[in-house]
Write a protein that holds these residues in place. Structure first.
Motif, mmCIF file in Angstrom:
data_model
loop_
_atom_site.group_PDB
_atom_site.id
_atom_site.type_symbol
_atom_site.label_atom_id
_atom_site.label_comp_id
_atom_site.label_asym_id
_atom_site.label_seq_id
_atom_site.Cartn_x
_atom_site.Cartn_y
_atom_site.Cartn_z
ATOM 1 N N ALA A 3 0.647 -0.796 0.114
ATOM 2 C CA ALA A 3 -0.155 0.441 -0.190
ATOM 3 C C ALA A 3 0.896 1.379 0.148
ATOM 4 N N ASN A 4 1.768 1.477 0.634
ATOM 5 C CA ASN A 4 3.035 2.647 0.891
ATOM 6 C C ASN A 4 4.319 2.079 0.541
ATOM 7 N N ARG A 5 4.254 0.859 -0.186
ATOM 8 C CA ARG A 5 5.671 0.538 -0.732
ATOM 9 C C ARG A 5 5.739 0.662 -2.575
ATOM 10 N N THR A 6 6.954 0.284 -3.119
ATOM 11 C CA THR A 6 7.234 -0.158 -4.242
ATOM 12 C C THR A 6 7.960 -1.204 -4.118
ATOM 13 N N VAL A 7 6.753 -1.681 -5.721
ATOM 14 C CA VAL A 7 8.469 -3.118 -5.755
ATOM 15 C C VAL A 7 9.021 -2.477 -7.084
ATOM 16 N N ASP A 8 10.289 -3.298 -6.176
ATOM 17 C CA ASP A 8 11.626 -2.322 -7.379
ATOM 18 C C ASP A 8 11.761 -3.793 -8.921
ATOM 19 N N ALA A 9 11.369 -4.699 -8.124
ATOM 20 C CA ALA A 9 11.638 -5.100 -9.132
ATOM 21 C C ALA A 9 10.965 -7.110 -8.796
ATOM 22 N N VAL A 10 10.677 -8.362 -10.171
ATOM 23 C CA VAL A 10 9.883 -9.427 -10.004
ATOM 24 C C VAL A 10 10.667 -10.569 -10.045
ATOM 25 N N LEU A 11 11.013 -11.275 -9.617
ATOM 26 C CA LEU A 11 11.822 -12.778 -10.315
ATOM 27 C C LEU A 11 10.298 -13.786 -10.699
ATOM 28 N N SER A 12 10.852 -13.573 -12.040
ATOM 29 C CA SER A 12 9.830 -14.200 -12.774
ATOM 30 C C SER A 12 10.691 -15.678 -13.837
ATOM 31 N N PRO A 13 9.550 -16.818 -14.007
ATOM 32 C CA PRO A 13 10.381 -17.301 -14.762
ATOM 33 C C PRO A 13 10.082 -17.859 -15.440
ATOM 34 N N TYR A 14 9.142 -17.584 -16.053
ATOM 35 C CA TYR A 14 8.317 -17.778 -17.557
ATOM 36 C C TYR A 14 7.536 -16.473 -17.806
ATOM 37 N N ASP A 15 7.810 -16.484 -19.502
ATOM 38 C CA ASP A 15 7.159 -15.365 -19.447
ATOM 39 C C ASP A 15 5.171 -15.168 -19.658
ATOM 40 N N GLY A 16 4.458 -16.529 -19.555
ATOM 41 C CA GLY A 16 3.806 -16.130 -19.519
ATOM 42 C C GLY A 16 3.067 -16.093 -18.066
ATOM 43 N N ILE A 17 3.381 -16.167 -17.173
ATOM 44 C CA ILE A 17 4.017 -15.588 -15.645
ATOM 45 C C ILE A 17 4.097 -14.131 -16.009
ATOM 46 N N SER A 18 5.492 -13.924 -16.377
ATOM 47 C CA SER A 18 5.523 -12.347 -16.480
ATOM 48 C C SER A 18 4.547 -12.001 -16.840
ATOM 49 N N ILE A 19 3.479 -11.916 -17.426
ATOM 50 C CA ILE A 19 2.632 -11.465 -18.266
ATOM 51 C C ILE A 19 1.970 -11.266 -17.511
ATOM 52 N N GLY A 20 1.234 -12.419 -16.952
ATOM 53 C CA GLY A 20 0.004 -11.860 -15.928
ATOM 54 C C GLY A 20 0.759 -11.327 -14.658
ATOM 55 N N ILE A 21 2.060 -10.675 -14.508
ATOM 56 C CA ILE A 21 2.103 -10.081 -13.244
ATOM 57 C C ILE A 21 2.555 -8.986 -13.721
ATOM 58 N N ILE A 22 2.921 -8.591 -14.837
ATOM 59 C CA ILE A 22 2.888 -7.362 -15.433
ATOM 60 C C ILE A 22 0.857 -6.384 -15.264
ATOM 61 N N ASN A 23 0.027 -7.518 -15.439
ATOM 62 C CA ASN A 23 -1.198 -7.217 -15.878
ATOM 63 C C ASN A 23 -1.399 -6.594 -14.087
ATOM 64 N N ALA A 24 -0.402 -6.914 -13.253
ATOM 65 C CA ALA A 24 -1.545 -7.129 -12.138
ATOM 66 C C ALA A 24 -0.765 -5.914 -11.452
ATOM 67 N N LEU A 25 0.158 -5.780 -12.128
ATOM 68 C CA LEU A 25 1.013 -4.127 -11.571
ATOM 69 C C LEU A 25 0.453 -4.133 -12.148
ATOM 70 N N LYS A 26 0.155 -3.360 -13.570
ATOM 71 C CA LYS A 26 -0.894 -2.102 -14.384
ATOM 72 C C LYS A 26 -2.338 -1.594 -13.694
ATOM 73 N N GLU A 27 -2.948 -2.893 -12.992
ATOM 74 C CA GLU A 27 -3.855 -2.673 -12.345
ATOM 75 C C GLU A 27 -3.417 -1.826 -11.233
ATOM 76 N N ASP A 28 -2.455 -1.586 -10.629
ATOM 77 C CA ASP A 28 -2.664 -1.339 -9.160
ATOM 78 C C ASP A 28 -1.326 0.284 -9.272
ATOM 79 N N GLY A 29 -1.445 -0.020 -11.010
ATOM 80 C CA GLY A 29 -0.980 1.766 -10.933
ATOM 81 C C GLY A 29 0.279 1.909 -11.629
ATOM 82 N N TYR A 30 1.096 0.966 -11.405
ATOM 83 C CA TYR A 30 2.559 0.616 -12.781
ATOM 84 C C TYR A 30 2.752 0.670 -13.681
#
Ligand code: GAL
Length: 362
Positions: free
Chosen positions: A233-260
């Motif tokens: 809520a009051n912090r920023t994520v600086d890096a995400v270790l993702s093992p596979y592109d399909g998972i990375s896309i899901g992570i990016i979607n969540a981050l965008k939903e959160d305003g990143y």
């Protein structure tokens, strides 16, 4: 643009180049190949990479004079068992299997062994059985190390920068590669977690807390949604270790939903694997940061060459006899080298090796 051969030589080494050379032209089939049918069991059609794998293995075997039967298990372990059972009943001459659940195949592989059908474990090691003859894959720990190396370089961790917030994602718990990718990455990241240059704010650092069943993007997206809501809520994520592109896309979607993904709140460093088209486009657009390229055409050719050697009574080319233990034995392996790809080298690597055309990446 450098020519394909020069790039392949530079990135994959002489052994892989030899494999490529045999893949290029039609071949004179060896004595044993005519009338032989090879069964190929692939895990899913939902991800682009496995479509490329299936197609490439079929082409390579057919160019050696074999017939092929290619099946996809659509991520259902039971369906895959039934498919392999059918291939055994049809008395294929060899099986190439990329497992969905690495422990679900013991019974059906016993049937294959009883029918004297050699089995090659393709990309994912099959566990808990003696009835797997060889393994062909990439150096899976190196995949994890390349992902970690990207994070370390981009955050200047070696220069002492930090602390940074990182979140960790892993692959499917039933895929043996998951642990190799994670261990490879953590080998390099652990010192920075220990000295607090990297902090996992969610506290989720154990493999069983961070896996993603069936490598499913939406599953990863949900977990990232929750991690963001619970801890950031009051912090920023600086890096995400993702093992596979399909998972990375899901992570990016969540981050965008959160305003990143805006100037004020840029996306974190996000790794990946497989150089899938959507992710390469995302890298070019400055969203995903990195992927690990594995030339699936070389993997397919290695598997086809292995089958051809086995059926002709030759010893297949191997380069690792010890690392891949499946609980019953160390499965003799041929491993290829993965390559880290980001915005700085995607043209050289992916266009230079003809994996994609410039048109594909538009
Ligand atoms: C793994 C494979 C990765 C990725 C993942 C999801 O077994 O090694 O490259 O494709 O499955 O399909």
């Amino acid at each position: 643009m450098p020519n394909r051969r020069a790039v392949l030589a530079a990135i994959a080494g002489a052994a892989s180049l030899a494999l490529t050379a045999t893949a290029c032209g039609g071949e004179t089939p060896r004595a044993g190949s005519e009338g032989y049918t090879i069964g190929i069991a692939m895990p899913t059609r939902a991800s682009e990479r496995w479509l490329t794998d299936g197609k490439s293995v079929v082409e390579d075997l057919e160019s050696k004079g074999y017939k092929t039967k290619l099946v996809y298990g659509d991520d259902d372990p039971k369906a895959q068992v039934a498919q392999i059972e059918e291939l055994v009943q049809q008395r294929v001459s060899a099986l190439i299997v990329a497992a969905i659940d690495n422990k679900a195949l013991n019974g059906v592989l016993k049937q294959a062994a009883d029918a004297d059908i050699p089995v090659i474990s393709y990309d994912r090691l099959i566990l808990g059985t003696n009835d797997v003859d060889y393994y062909v894959s990439f150096d899976n720990e190196q995949v994890g190390r390349l992902q970690a190396r990207h994070i370390i370089d981009k955050l200047d961790l070696e220069e002492g920068e930090g602390p940074f917030n990182i979140e960790l994602f892993a692959g499917s718990p039933d895929d043996n590669n998951t642990k190799f990718f994670f261990d490879g990455a953590m080998h390099l990241l652990q010192p920075y977690l220990d000295n607090k240059q990297l902090v996992v704010r969610s506290g989720q650092t154990d493999l069983d807390q961070i896996t993603t069943l069936r490598w499913d993007g939406p599953t990863a997206q949900k977990r990232m949604n929750k991690v963001l809501a619970d801890t950031y809520a009051n912090r920023t994520v600086d890096a995400v270790l993702s093992p596979y592109d399909g998972i990375s896309i899901g992570i990016i979607n969540a981050l965008k939903e959160d305003g990143y993904g805006t100037a004020g709140k840029p996306l974190p460093i996000i790794t990946g694997q497989d150089a899938e088209l959507a992710s390469v486009k995302s890298i070019i657009a400055g969203e995903q940061s990195q992927t690990v390229y594995k030339d699936l055409r070389l993997l397919a050719e290695a598997a086809a060459t292995m089958v051809d050697d086995i059926l002709n009574g030759d010893t297949p080319q191997l380069n690792n006899r010890r690392a891949y233990k499946n609980g019953v034995k160390a499965v003799p392996a041929y491993l290829l080298q993965p390559i880290s790809v980001d915005k700085s080298n995607y043209e050289y690597i992916l266009l230079g090796s003809d994996f994609y055309t410039a048109e594909d990446l538009k």
